[in-house]
Design a protein around this motif. Structure first.
Motif, mmCIF file in Angstrom:
data_model
loop_
_atom_site.group_PDB
_atom_site.id
_atom_site.type_symbol
_atom_site.label_atom_id
_atom_site.label_comp_id
_atom_site.label_asym_id
_atom_site.label_seq_id
_atom_site.Cartn_x
_atom_site.Cartn_y
_atom_site.Cartn_z
ATOM 1 N N PHE A 135 11.163 4.893 27.863
ATOM 2 C CA PHE A 135 12.450 5.522 27.602
ATOM 3 C C PHE A 135 12.438 6.153 26.210
ATOM 4 N N LEU A 136 11.892 5.430 25.248
ATOM 5 C CA LEU A 136 11.814 5.921 23.874
ATOM 6 C C LEU A 136 10.954 7.191 23.805
ATOM 7 N N ILE A 137 9.839 7.176 24.492
ATOM 8 C CA ILE A 137 8.949 8.347 24.505
ATOM 9 C C ILE A 137 9.667 9.557 25.092
ATOM 10 N N GLU A 138 10.432 9.334 26.154
ATOM 11 C CA GLU A 138 11.180 10.439 26.773
ATOM 12 C C GLU A 138 12.188 11.048 25.804
ATOM 13 N N ILE A 139 12.841 10.202 25.019
ATOM 14 C CA ILE A 139 13.813 10.704 24.028
ATOM 15 C C ILE A 139 13.104 11.641 23.052
ATOM 16 N N PHE A 140 11.954 11.225 22.561
ATOM 17 C CA PHE A 140 11.237 12.042 21.585
ATOM 18 C C PHE A 140 10.608 13.280 22.232
ATOM 19 N N LYS A 141 10.220 13.176 23.495
ATOM 20 C CA LYS A 141 9.648 14.343 24.204
ATOM 21 C C LYS A 141 10.689 15.454 24.314
ATOM 22 N N VAL A 142 11.909 15.080 24.672
ATOM 23 C CA VAL A 142 12.980 16.060 24.842
ATOM 24 C C VAL A 142 13.202 16.816 23.545
ATOM 25 N N GLN A 143 13.231 16.108 22.435
ATOM 26 C CA GLN A 143 13.483 16.743 21.151
ATOM 27 C C GLN A 143 12.272 17.501 20.641
ATOM 28 N N TYR A 144 11.078 17.077 21.030
ATOM 29 C CA TYR A 144 9.841 17.680 20.545
ATOM 30 C C TYR A 144 9.580 19.029 21.194
ATOM 31 N N ASN A 145 10.040 19.164 22.446
ATOM 32 C CA ASN A 145 9.800 20.410 23.186
ATOM 33 C C ASN A 145 10.798 21.484 22.835
ATOM 34 N N VAL A 163 0.857 -1.177 0.000
ATOM 35 C CA VAL A 163 0.000 0.000 0.000
ATOM 36 C C VAL A 163 0.898 1.234 0.000
ATOM 37 N N THR A 164 0.475 2.267 -0.668
ATOM 38 C CA THR A 164 1.209 3.527 -0.702
ATOM 39 C C THR A 164 1.328 4.100 0.704
ATOM 40 N N TYR A 165 2.479 4.664 0.989
ATOM 41 C CA TYR A 165 2.734 5.256 2.301
ATOM 42 C C TYR A 165 1.765 6.393 2.588
ATOM 43 N N VAL A 166 1.189 6.377 3.773
ATOM 44 C CA VAL A 166 0.311 7.444 4.245
ATOM 45 C C VAL A 166 0.956 8.033 5.497
ATOM 46 N N HIS A 167 1.204 9.331 5.465
ATOM 47 C CA HIS A 167 1.837 10.001 6.596
ATOM 48 C C HIS A 167 0.851 10.117 7.761
ATOM 49 N N LEU A 168 1.261 9.624 8.921
ATOM 50 C CA LEU A 168 0.414 9.709 10.117
ATOM 51 C C LEU A 168 0.418 11.138 10.650
ATOM 52 N N LYS A 169 -0.746 11.632 10.969
ATOM 53 C CA LYS A 169 -0.871 12.999 11.482
ATOM 54 C C LYS A 169 -0.380 13.102 12.929
ATOM 55 N N SER A 170 -0.676 12.082 13.716
ATOM 56 C CA SER A 170 -0.355 12.106 15.134
ATOM 57 C C SER A 170 1.119 11.796 15.381
ATOM 58 N N HIS A 171 1.773 12.704 16.094
ATOM 59 C CA HIS A 171 3.186 12.503 16.440
ATOM 60 C C HIS A 171 3.359 11.249 17.299
ATOM 61 N N LEU A 179 10.054 12.373 12.104
ATOM 62 C CA LEU A 179 10.634 12.344 13.444
ATOM 63 C C LEU A 179 11.969 13.074 13.437
ATOM 64 N N SER A 180 12.351 13.554 14.582
ATOM 65 C CA SER A 180 13.577 14.322 14.739
ATOM 66 C C SER A 180 14.817 13.474 14.475
ATOM 67 N N HIS A 181 15.706 14.036 13.673
ATOM 68 C CA HIS A 181 16.986 13.380 13.360
ATOM 69 C C HIS A 181 17.754 13.055 14.646
ATOM 70 N N GLU A 182 17.777 14.006 15.578
ATOM 71 C CA GLU A 182 18.501 13.826 16.836
ATOM 72 C C GLU A 182 17.887 12.704 17.670
ATOM 73 N N SER A 183 16.553 12.657 17.708
ATOM 74 C CA SER A 183 15.871 11.621 18.487
ATOM 75 C C SER A 183 16.133 10.233 17.903
ATOM 76 N N ILE A 184 16.064 10.137 16.600
ATOM 77 C CA ILE A 184 16.323 8.853 15.942
ATOM 78 C C ILE A 184 17.734 8.384 16.271
ATOM 79 N N ASN A 185 18.703 9.272 16.127
ATOM 80 C CA ASN A 185 20.096 8.912 16.429
ATOM 81 C C ASN A 185 20.256 8.504 17.888
#
Length: 133
Positions: free
Chosen positions: A123-133, A54-62, A99-105
């Motif tokens: 732990f993963l959520i915390e990594i993305f929260k830090v970069q998201y804020n 199926v063709t990629y569909v971008h998710l709206k929700s972070h 997603l944030s390049h820094e968070s992925i790394n």
């Protein structure tokens, strides 16, 4: 809540990721089938995606994108042999999801310090929260 098209897109993306090494191992198939069931996609539709992506569909929700990235991390680690090709593919999937390049790394860096390289969801959520804020 994500719709059926988004669910099929997520699964299709995961199948493509699992097929990076040309074949899908039994453990990977079972994991993917479990995700399909969790997303309320029947096995017939799930199996259909292998031949008809199926063709990629971008998710709206972070948060949904973070959950999907976590699924991809788990899927990658089922293989036990993670090559540079796998890491690059995962990194690119994360970037494509917005997603944030820094968070992925950061996730890829800390992954090594956890048993079986499985980053706990909190732990993963915390990594993305830090970069998201």
């Amino acid at each position: 809540m994500i719709n059926r098209v988004e669910k099929l897109s997520l699964l299709s993306e995961m199948i493509a990721f699992a097929q990076i090494d040309a074949n899908i191992k039994s453990i990977e198939y079972k994991f993917l089938l479990g995700v399909a069931k969790q997303l309320e996609i029947c096995q017939e539709d799930f199996d259909y995606l292998f031949a008809h992506p199926v063709t990629y569909v971008h998710l709206k929700s972070h948060s949904e994108r973070i959950v999907q990235f976590h699924r991809l991390v788990l899927l990658m680690n089922l293989d036990q042999t993670i090559g540079d090709k796998d890491l690059i593919k995962l990194h690119n999937f994360g970037l494509r999801m917005g997603l944030s390049h820094e968070s992925i790394n950061r996730v890829l860096d800390v992954m090594e310090s956890f048993p079986n390289k499985i980053v706990p969801p909190d732990f993963l959520i915390e990594i993305f929260k830090v970069q998201y804020n």
